[in-house]
Design a protein around this motif. Structure first.
Motif, short mmCIF file in Angstrom:
data_model
loop_
_atom_site.label_atom_id
_atom_site.label_comp_id
_atom_site.label_asym_id
_atom_site.label_seq_id
_atom_site.Cartn_x
_atom_site.Cartn_y
_atom_site.Cartn_z
N ASN A 7 0.84 -1.19 0.00
CA ASN A 7 0.00 0.00 0.00
C ASN A 7 0.88 1.25 0.00
O ASN A 7 1.39 1.67 1.02
CB ASN A 7 -0.93 0.00 1.22
CG ASN A 7 -1.86 1.18 1.23
OD1 ASN A 7 -1.85 2.02 0.33
ND2 ASN A 7 -2.69 1.27 2.25
N ALA A 8 1.03 1.83 -1.18
CA ALA A 8 1.84 3.03 -1.31
C ALA A 8 0.97 4.29 -1.22
O ALA A 8 1.45 5.39 -1.45
CB ALA A 8 2.59 3.01 -2.64
N THR A 9 -0.30 4.13 -0.86
CA THR A 9 -1.18 5.28 -0.73
C THR A 9 -1.04 5.87 0.66
O THR A 9 -0.36 5.31 1.52
CB THR A 9 -2.66 4.87 -0.96
OG1 THR A 9 -3.10 4.08 0.15
CG2 THR A 9 -2.83 4.08 -2.26
N ASP A 10 -1.70 6.98 0.88
CA ASP A 10 -1.70 7.62 2.19
C ASP A 10 -2.81 7.08 3.09
O ASP A 10 -2.98 7.53 4.22
CB ASP A 10 -1.87 9.13 2.04
CG ASP A 10 -0.68 9.78 1.35
OD1 ASP A 10 0.43 9.24 1.45
OD2 ASP A 10 -0.87 10.82 0.69
N TRP A 11 -3.59 6.13 2.58
CA TRP A 11 -4.73 5.58 3.31
C TRP A 11 -4.36 4.31 4.06
O TRP A 11 -3.63 3.48 3.57
CB TRP A 11 -5.88 5.28 2.35
CG TRP A 11 -6.48 6.52 1.77
CD1 TRP A 11 -6.19 7.08 0.56
CD2 TRP A 11 -7.46 7.35 2.38
NE1 TRP A 11 -6.93 8.21 0.38
CE2 TRP A 11 -7.74 8.41 1.48
CE3 TRP A 11 -8.14 7.31 3.59
CZ2 TRP A 11 -8.65 9.40 1.76
CZ3 TRP A 11 -9.05 8.30 3.87
CH2 TRP A 11 -9.30 9.34 2.96
N GLN A 12 -4.94 4.20 5.25
CA GLN A 12 -4.79 2.99 6.06
C GLN A 12 -6.18 2.44 6.38
O GLN A 12 -7.12 3.21 6.57
CB GLN A 12 -4.06 3.29 7.36
CG GLN A 12 -2.62 3.68 7.17
CD GLN A 12 -1.94 3.92 8.50
OE1 GLN A 12 -2.58 4.22 9.50
NE2 GLN A 12 -0.63 3.76 8.51
N VAL A 13 -6.26 1.13 6.45
CA VAL A 13 -7.50 0.48 6.85
C VAL A 13 -7.49 0.37 8.36
O VAL A 13 -6.53 -0.12 8.96
CB VAL A 13 -7.61 -0.93 6.21
CG1 VAL A 13 -8.91 -1.61 6.64
CG2 VAL A 13 -7.52 -0.85 4.70
N LYS A 14 -8.55 0.84 8.98
CA LYS A 14 -8.67 0.82 10.45
C LYS A 14 -9.97 0.12 10.84
O LYS A 14 -10.85 -0.08 10.01
CB LYS A 14 -8.67 2.24 11.01
CG LYS A 14 -7.42 3.05 10.71
CD LYS A 14 -6.29 2.59 11.56
CE LYS A 14 -5.08 3.50 11.40
NZ LYS A 14 -4.01 3.13 12.29
N HIS A 15 -10.06 -0.24 12.12
CA HIS A 15 -11.26 -0.90 12.63
C HIS A 15 -11.72 -0.20 13.91
O HIS A 15 -10.90 0.17 14.74
CB HIS A 15 -10.99 -2.37 12.93
CG HIS A 15 -10.60 -3.14 11.73
ND1 HIS A 15 -9.31 -3.19 11.24
CD2 HIS A 15 -11.34 -3.89 10.88
CE1 HIS A 15 -9.28 -3.93 10.15
NE2 HIS A 15 -10.49 -4.38 9.92
#
Length: 156
Positions: free
Chosen positions: A68-76
């Motif tokens: 994932n080279a984007t600035d987004w992270q998956v969170k819960h």
């Protein structure tokens, strides 16, 4: 994990850490604990360095997360709902960002192509290899005659 494997693994983390010029205790996944803030957001705590960070340490990331080279992270959330957090803009959204969607599509295509290549290699391997084996006849104990069979001779 036996002691020898653990020492070997720890020395690997130390070597990688020296190459990156980071603390080897931060590269050891056994030193990290996942915690949850009062607002439900997950954070990470290193028991050796006493360091707390919001982003998942690289040593804990799975291969897809590392890509994932984007600035987004998956969170819960605390009740397991998924949301997306932008580490640059500090914004959150419930809707999957287009950058993550595109990344997942690329990863799915890569997995599909890998599976196709493996399947093609398996077919080529099956065509090129012929199975043969020997059987010693038990009806003629005094004869040491062996019969050779090919795959085509066997009833299926």
């Amino acid at each position: 994990m036996c002691i020898r494997d653990r020492v070997s693994t720890q020395s690997t983390w130390a070597t990688q850490a020296l190459a990156k010029k980071v603390n080897p205790d931060e590269e050891d996944p056994n030193n990290w604990r996942t915690r949850q803030a009062a607002n439900g957001v997950q954070y990470y705590y290193n028991i050796k360095t006493k360091k707390t960070i919001w982003e998942k340490p690289e040593c804990l990331q799975d291969p897809e997360e590392k890509q994932n080279a984007t600035d987004w992270q998956v969170k819960h959330t605390s009740d397991g709902k998924v949301f997306y957090y932008n580490i640059k803009t500090k914004k959150s959204t419930w809707k999957m960002p287009s950058e993550i969607m595109a990344l997942k599509e690329r990863q799915a295509e890569e997995r599909k192509h890998m599976a196709q290549r493996q399947q093609e290699q398996g077919k080529q391997g099956a065509k090129s290899s012929k199975i043969s084996f020997s059987i010693t006849s038990s009806y003629h104990p005094h004869e040491n005659e062996k019969k050779k069979f090919k795959e085509e001779d066997i009833d299926k």
